[in-house]
Design a protein around this motif. Structure first.
Motif, PDB file in Angstrom:
ATOM      1  N   TYR A  96     -50.279  -3.367 -12.897  1.00 14.73           N
ATOM      2  CA  TYR A  96     -50.072  -2.612 -11.663  1.00 14.73           C
ATOM      3  C   TYR A  96     -51.399  -2.457 -10.920  1.00 14.73           C
ATOM      4  N   ASP A 210     -49.164   8.513  -8.733  1.00 15.86           N
ATOM      5  CA  ASP A 210     -48.509   7.474  -7.936  1.00 15.86           C
ATOM      6  C   ASP A 210     -49.281   6.164  -7.932  1.00 15.86           C
ATOM      7  N   HIS A 211     -50.516   6.193  -8.418  1.00 17.40           N
ATOM      8  CA  HIS A 211     -51.383   5.016  -8.413  1.00 17.40           C
ATOM      9  C   HIS A 211     -52.442   5.231  -9.490  1.00 17.40           C
ATOM     10  N   ASP A 213     -55.521   4.820  -9.361  1.00 17.32           N
ATOM     11  CA  ASP A 213     -56.773   5.440  -8.916  1.00 17.32           C
ATOM     12  C   ASP A 213     -56.722   6.960  -9.050  1.00 17.32           C
TER      13      ASP A 213
END
Length: 227
Positions: A96, A210-211, A213
């Motif tokens: 991802y 959600d990510h 990072d």
């Protein structure tokens, strides 16, 4: 060197749907097996809701979704699935967005990385190798490494111990993962983009991201029980 600010010495991850989007290759293998049994194909989005309990369970759900299912059909289709998937395990499976950078940052902090998955250990190792991650993880525990699998917490404890032990957190994508972390009394971060059978908000995770990072900041906010 690990900084004193970071609360964990080990971060363990689920594999499918957490680190890697494996749905396209799993779907291709499942549909190949279903076709060999005279069943219609299943779309990838449906397969995303079936992953998390191992290959045999995935085939069972595929058969149930396309007609009747019994153990003899699973026994016939399972080697067809495994042979196809093994040969095409990373044709289109990709990490991802942000995964590599997040793992690099954890490594720079001195954190040991582990995988705890219900994927068979041999397949997990093969996928990790295909992605060039041979040296990324201090431990990989698969669904058949031990006599039990997630949501039993034993595989997660084993992955953490094999990675060196200490304060640990788990990162996953499904109710299997959050149940595992809860049984282990460990904090769990759930990704909102993975494979699951319910809304991410209903997983009961300690935190959602959600990510990738967002992973390091989320981990920094968590408590760190000792293992």
């Amino acid at each position: 060197m690990q900084t004193s600010r970071f609360p964990f010495t080990v971060v363990a991850f689920d594999l499918d749907g957490t680190l890697v989007d494996t749905a396209p290759d799993l779907t291709a293998a499942l549909n190949h097996a279903l076709g060999s049994l005279g069943r219609p194909a299943i779309d990838p989005e449906s397969v995303r809701h079936m992953v998390g309990h191992g290959a045999r369970a995935l085939l069972r759900q595929g058969l149930q979704a396309t007609g009747t299912c019994d153990e003899s059909l699973i026994d016939r289709g399972f080697p067809v699935f495994i042979d196809h998937y093994t040969a095409h395990i990373a044709d289109t499976s990709r990490p991802y967005p942000g995964v590599a950078e997040a793992l690099d940052r954890l490594d720079a902090l001195g954190v040991k990385l582990a995988i705890c998955t219900n994927k068979a250990e041999s397949l997990a190792l093969r996928l990790v190798e295909a992605l060039g991650w041979q040296n990324r993880f201090a431990a990989i525990v698969g669904g058949d490494t031990l006599p039990v699998r997630k949501p039993d917490p034993t595989p997660l404890f084993a992955a953490i111990a094999r990675a060196g032990g200490g304060p640990a957190a788990f990162v996953g994508d499904s109710i299997t993962d959050t149940d595992t972390a809860r049984a282990a009394a460990l904090p769990c971060i759930a990704v909102t983009f993975g494979f699951r059978d319910r809304p991410a908000e209903e997983l009961g995770a300690t935190a959602l991201i959600d990510h990738f990072d967002e992973l390091i900041p989320a981990l920094m906010k968590l408590q760190s029980p000792q293992i």
